[in-house]
Design an enzyme around this catalytic site. Sequence first.
Site, short mmCIF file in Angstrom:
data_model
loop_
_atom_site.label_atom_id
_atom_site.label_comp_id
_atom_site.label_asym_id
_atom_site.label_seq_id
_atom_site.Cartn_x
_atom_site.Cartn_y
_atom_site.Cartn_z
N TYR A 1 83.36 194.24 49.45
CA TYR A 1 82.37 193.54 50.30
C TYR A 1 83.06 193.04 51.58
O TYR A 1 82.55 193.28 52.69
CB TYR A 1 81.76 192.35 49.54
CG TYR A 1 80.80 191.56 50.39
CD1 TYR A 1 79.51 192.04 50.65
CD2 TYR A 1 81.17 190.33 50.95
CE1 TYR A 1 78.63 191.32 51.45
CE2 TYR A 1 80.29 189.61 51.75
CZ TYR A 1 79.02 190.11 52.00
OH TYR A 1 78.15 189.40 52.80
N SER B 1 79.90 188.69 58.21
CA SER B 1 80.16 187.57 57.28
C SER B 1 81.51 186.98 57.65
O SER B 1 82.34 187.65 58.28
CB SER B 1 80.20 188.11 55.85
OG SER B 1 80.80 187.19 54.98
N1 NAP Z 1 74.04 184.74 51.56
C1 NAP Z 1 75.28 184.71 51.97
O1 NAP Z 1 76.09 183.89 51.49
C2 NAP Z 1 75.75 185.63 53.06
C3 NAP Z 1 76.91 185.27 53.78
C4 NAP Z 1 77.36 186.09 54.78
C5 NAP Z 1 76.68 187.27 55.08
N2 NAP Z 1 75.58 187.62 54.36
C6 NAP Z 1 74.92 188.88 54.70
O2 NAP Z 1 73.64 188.58 55.24
C7 NAP Z 1 72.73 189.67 54.99
C8 NAP Z 1 71.44 189.12 54.40
O3 NAP Z 1 71.76 188.56 53.13
P1 NAP Z 1 70.92 187.39 52.47
O4 NAP Z 1 71.86 186.28 52.21
O5 NAP Z 1 69.69 187.13 53.22
O6 NAP Z 1 70.64 188.06 51.05
P2 NAP Z 1 69.30 188.50 50.30
O7 NAP Z 1 68.34 187.36 50.29
O8 NAP Z 1 69.75 189.05 49.00
O9 NAP Z 1 68.71 189.65 51.22
C9 NAP Z 1 69.22 190.95 51.25
C10 NAP Z 1 68.15 191.86 51.82
O10 NAP Z 1 68.68 193.19 51.89
C11 NAP Z 1 67.68 194.08 51.45
N3 NAP Z 1 68.28 195.31 50.94
C12 NAP Z 1 69.32 195.42 50.07
N4 NAP Z 1 69.56 196.71 49.80
C13 NAP Z 1 68.66 197.44 50.53
C14 NAP Z 1 68.41 198.83 50.68
N5 NAP Z 1 69.12 199.76 50.03
N6 NAP Z 1 67.41 199.22 51.52
C15 NAP Z 1 66.67 198.30 52.18
N7 NAP Z 1 66.87 196.97 52.07
C16 NAP Z 1 67.86 196.54 51.26
C17 NAP Z 1 66.94 193.31 50.36
O11 NAP Z 1 65.61 193.78 50.19
P3 NAP Z 1 65.08 194.68 48.95
O12 NAP Z 1 65.80 194.23 47.72
O13 NAP Z 1 63.61 194.38 48.94
O14 NAP Z 1 65.39 196.07 49.35
C18 NAP Z 1 66.89 191.92 50.98
O15 NAP Z 1 65.76 191.80 51.82
C19 NAP Z 1 73.48 190.64 54.08
O16 NAP Z 1 74.00 191.69 54.86
C20 NAP Z 1 74.64 189.80 53.52
O17 NAP Z 1 75.76 190.60 53.21
C21 NAP Z 1 75.10 186.81 53.36
#
Ligand code: NAP
Length: 266
Positions: free
Chosen positions: A148, A135
């Site tokens: 985080y 991130s």
């Molecule tokens: N959105 C942003 O602004 C942003 C910015 C920078 C980086 N990121 C990073 O990008 C990545 C993806 O995030 P996103 O934005 O796509 O968010 P998201 O839509 O909330 O997706 C997060 C995913 O992680 C899975 N997950 C969470 N805990 C888990 C566990 N214990 N075991 C297995 N799966 C798990 C969730 O699936 P289940 O709930 O079905 O388990 C979901 O599929 C993350 O690492 C986040 O930190 C996000």
Amino acid sequence: MNVVVITGASSGMGRVFAEKLDRAFLGIDQFWLIARREEPLNRLSEKLAHDSRVFGMDVTSRESMDKLEKALRQSRATVRILINCAGYGVMGPFSQADRERTLGMIRVNCEALTDLTYRMLPFMKKGSRIIQLASSAAFLPQPDFAVYAASKAYVHSFSRALGEELRQKGIYVTSVCPGPVDTPFFQTAERDGSTLALKKWTMVPPERVVEQALRDSRNRRPVSVCSLPIRAFRGLAKAVPHSLLLRGTTVLKHLEDAVAANNRKG
Ligand SMILES: NC(=O)c1ccc[n+]([C@@H]2O[C@H](COP(=O)([O-])OP(=O)(O)OC[C@H]3O[C@@H](n4cnc5c(N)ncnc54)[C@H](OP(=O)(O)O)[C@@H]3O)[C@@H](O)[C@H]2O)c1
């Protein structure tokens, strides 16, 4: 058999990675889709043109990880691409945060990502690629998002060093560092608090981040940053002392809180 392994495939960027790679011609035989919620994984699996396998599992469970590793061994699979997307955030002051959610975040964002990367490496060969979701929070410590940001600094540092170790073997690692992305991430992150509202002005759709990340990974780039404001933020975090930037973010947050309080009154 050549496989792509994607964690966090039930939602947000993980799902978009699967959809985009499904349309690319890669010589992939199967997609392995991982997350806790099986229903959205099954829906995604049905949509994909490629064959796929669904693993409804918690990435912090050693038992589930053992089963996943065994499944790879039994299918004699080669992991062509590993995408570590599973992760979540907890916003708000550290002292008021839920302890279990905070520690769980470190387990998912750091420990599980490291464990899975370690376990997948023996199944990779020359030309395999690893995409790690860090991130832009990795570039600067973040008050009210402290653990985080620290977890993502870990992912970024680990991925860059690992990329250097694996380069000789022809395995390439890309650390993806987006700013705010329009996914369900914020529903979880903002449950108990908030961080700078200003950041959301730089929000981009997940498709844009994923397309850039796949391009950068193909081009063997160690870091992927997709938008101009976030590239500028990275430059700023390299050039300006962090103590100054940290003080600046605190002043900005106080201003934002004062404006919000005023608006509520009015
Ligand atoms: N959105 C942003 O602004 C942003 C910015 C920078 C980086 N990121 C990073 O990008 C990545 C993806 O995030 P996103 O934005 O796509 O968010 P998201 O839509 O909330 O997706 C997060 C995913 O992680 C899975 N997950 C969470 N805990 C888990 C566990 N214990 N075991 C297995 N799966 C798990 C969730 O699936 P289940 O709930 O079905 O388990 C979901 O599929 C993350 O690492 C986040 O930190 C996000």
